[in-house]
Write a protein that holds these residues in place. Structure first.
Motif, PDB file in Angstrom:
ATOM      1  N   SER A  97       7.905  10.953  97.047  1.00  0.00           N
ATOM      2  CA  SER A  97       8.470   9.997  96.096  1.00  0.00           C
ATOM      3  C   SER A  97       9.559  10.684  95.280  1.00  0.00           C
ATOM      4  CB  SER A  97       7.382   9.472  95.156  1.00  0.00           C
ATOM      5  OG  SER A  97       7.953   8.805  94.051  1.00  0.00           O
TER       6      SER A  97
ATOM      7  N   ASP B 218      11.052  -0.244  95.473  1.00  0.00           N
ATOM      8  CA  ASP B 218       9.788  -0.201  96.199  1.00  0.00           C
ATOM      9  C   ASP B 218       9.425   1.266  96.444  1.00  0.00           C
ATOM     10  OD1 ASP B 218       7.581  -0.545  97.784  1.00  0.00           O
ATOM     11  OD2 ASP B 218       8.685  -1.304  99.530  1.00  0.00           O
ATOM     12  N   GLU B 219       8.631   1.847  95.537  1.00  0.00           N
ATOM     13  CA  GLU B 219       8.302   3.270  95.684  1.00  0.00           C
ATOM     14  C   GLU B 219       7.461   3.518  96.930  1.00  0.00           C
ATOM     15  OE1 GLU B 219       6.337   6.967  93.161  1.00  0.00           O
ATOM     16  OE2 GLU B 219       5.746   4.912  92.708  1.00  0.00           O
ATOM     17  N   THR B 220       6.532   2.608  97.225  1.00  0.00           N
ATOM     18  CA  THR B 220       5.659   2.781  98.393  1.00  0.00           C
ATOM     19  C   THR B 220       6.480   2.838  99.676  1.00  0.00           C
ATOM     20  OG1 THR B 220       3.876   1.606  97.278  1.00  0.00           O
ATOM     21  CG2 THR B 220       3.703   1.842  99.662  1.00  0.00           C
ATOM     22  N   GLY B 221       7.432   1.905  99.809  1.00  0.00           N
ATOM     23  CA  GLY B 221       8.287   1.907 100.993  1.00  0.00           C
ATOM     24  C   GLY B 221       9.133   3.157 101.079  1.00  0.00           C
ATOM     25  N   CYS B 222       9.627   3.624  99.926  1.00  0.00           N
ATOM     26  CA  CYS B 222      10.447   4.835  99.899  1.00  0.00           C
ATOM     27  C   CYS B 222       9.640   6.041 100.366  1.00  0.00           C
ATOM     28  CB  CYS B 222      11.002   5.054  98.506  1.00  0.00           C
ATOM     29  SG  CYS B 222      12.053   6.526  98.358  1.00  0.00           S
ATOM     30  N   ILE B 223       8.390   6.118  99.941  1.00  0.00           N
ATOM     31  CA  ILE B 223       7.520   7.237 100.337  1.00  0.00           C
ATOM     32  C   ILE B 223       7.307   7.217 101.847  1.00  0.00           C
ATOM     33  CG2 ILE B 223       5.155   8.125 100.180  1.00  0.00           C
ATOM     34  CD1 ILE B 223       5.132   7.184  97.252  1.00  0.00           C
ATOM     35  N   GLU B 224       7.103   6.021 102.401  1.00  0.00           N
ATOM     36  CA  GLU B 224       6.903   5.915 103.850  1.00  0.00           C
ATOM     37  C   GLU B 224       8.137   6.359 104.619  1.00  0.00           C
ATOM     38  OE1 GLU B 224       5.853   1.855 104.376  1.00  0.00           O
ATOM     39  OE2 GLU B 224       3.764   2.116 103.679  1.00  0.00           O
TER      40      GLU B 224
ATOM     41  N   CYS C  24      10.688   1.264  88.049  1.00  0.00           N
ATOM     42  CA  CYS C  24      10.523   0.550  89.319  1.00  0.00           C
ATOM     43  C   CYS C  24      10.715  -0.954  89.131  1.00  0.00           C
ATOM     44  CB  CYS C  24       9.146   0.836  89.911  1.00  0.00           C
ATOM     45  SG  CYS C  24       8.990   2.471  90.668  1.00  0.00           S
TER      46      CYS C  24
ATOM     47  N   ASP D  56       6.663   3.144  86.192  1.00  0.00           N
ATOM     48  CA  ASP D  56       6.476   1.717  86.475  1.00  0.00           C
ATOM     49  C   ASP D  56       7.575   0.878  85.838  1.00  0.00           C
ATOM     50  OD1 ASP D  56       4.234   2.443  87.869  1.00  0.00           O
ATOM     51  OD2 ASP D  56       2.812   1.827  86.315  1.00  0.00           O
TER      52      ASP D  56
END
Length: 338
Positions: A77, A65-71, A59, A56
């Protein structure tokens, strides 16, 4: 000078390089960790929490943006690619502070004693007013002669590093089964605080107060004594952890493992309760004339059932007024041949 967009792009590229990411994460790790529990599940929780803490931070610092990267990367991740290495590094830096672990064990034992006492009193004990369970704000009862004064630590406090001194007004267990204490602070305010926030010296004060006012019964009868004389001045051989000095177990069941300083012999042990029962059975088995002689009462030459009963009642009152050690002295004096 780079724009915010260029900086974000550079950071994303950096986060996708496992070696650089791992090095960046280790920069936020302390040199040593001192976990408060060393069980497998506790360490898994500890390393996971540390992983999330450092992730955290990075980030936020990199505006990543970890969430966007995962998508965008099929659910992967970049942090997960280095997680095993990170957790191995956490384990490498773990240190075992045995003194700390001993203190934690003592804290847990004291808190459990307090919890049992509160639960026994229908989940509430007043420690300022003598209410024995009625909430102090609604009660008109006399005060106790003393009340526990403790120091608590709550990281949400702004002054004195989160430490505050307060008088304990009551203990209660709420609907969520939390053990809380109502405190009266230095500024005169009342507030509820988890008992876990009380410093260990305060926990001792609380337990001793509960014992003084009868909320925790005297458990002295459960202690071990010499089976021959009832003394607590005894020793036994045992296995002990050399680092924590904590008892692990007895070496065996042989009487030669035990020693009584009073008898100056290797002797078996028993509980104080068992020894008290033995002395009581001996006393109750005596003739009234023998009780009279031991109690030092003036003896009469006349005998009758009525007089014998009165003598027994008087002698029993004398005997029951003696402490455990006083009874031991009397018992030893009249049982030397046993």
């Amino acid at each position: 000078m780079k724009s915010d967009k260029e900086t974000t792009t550079d950071n994303k590229a950096f986060l996708q390089n496992s070696n650089d990411l791992f090095e960046k994460m280790t920069a936020y790790m302390p040199r040593c960790y001192f976990p408060t529990a060393l069980g497998k599940d506790a360490l898994l929780e500890f390393t996971g929490k540390e992983f999330r803490r450092v992730r955290d931070i990075i980030c936020r610092e990199c505006r990543f943006d970890e969430t966007g990267c995962i998508e965008r990367n099929a659910g992967v991740s970049p942090f997960e690619l280095v997680r095993d290495l990170f957790e191995q590094e956490v384990h490498r830096r773990i240190r075992k502070d045995y003194t700390q672990l001993s203190v934690i064990s003592i804290r847990e034992s004291l808190i459990e004693k307090i919890r049992r006492a509160v639960k026994k009193e229908n989940n509430i004990i007043g420690t300022f007013y003598q209410n024995r369970g009625a909430h102090y704000r609604d009660a008109e009862f006399p005060e106790y002669d003393t009340s526990p004064i403790v120091v608590i630590h709550n990281s949400e406090f702004y002054g004195y590093g989160g430490y505050e001194s307060a008088t304990v007004y009551e203990f209660f267990i709420d609907k969520a089964d939390r053990l809380l204490c109502t405190l009266n602070g230095e500024a005169g305010e009342d507030f509820d605080e988890p008992v876990e926030h009380v410093q260990i010296e305060g926990l001792f004060e609380i337990v001793h107060w509960l014992e003084e006012y009868g909320f925790i019964p005297d458990d002295a009868d459960g202690i071990t004594v010499c089976d021959e004389c009832g003394s607590t001045d005894i020793q036994t051989q045992a296995w002990v952890d050399p680092n924590t000095r904590l008892f692990i177990g007895a070496t065996g069941i042989d009487r030669d493992d035990n020693w009584c300083d009073e008898c100056e012999e290797h002797l078996p042990f028993c509980s104080r309760k068992e020894f008290k029962e033995r002395m009581q059975n001996w006393w109750e088995g005596l003739e009234s004339s023998e009780m009279e002689r031991i109690a030092g009462l003036p003896q009469s030459q006349t005998s009758s059932a009525n007089r014998s009963r009165k003598v027994t009642e008087t002698c029993n009152k004398w005997w029951n007024g003696k402490s455990y050690d006083e009874k031991r002295v009397i018992w030893k004096e009249h049982n030397n041949d046993e």
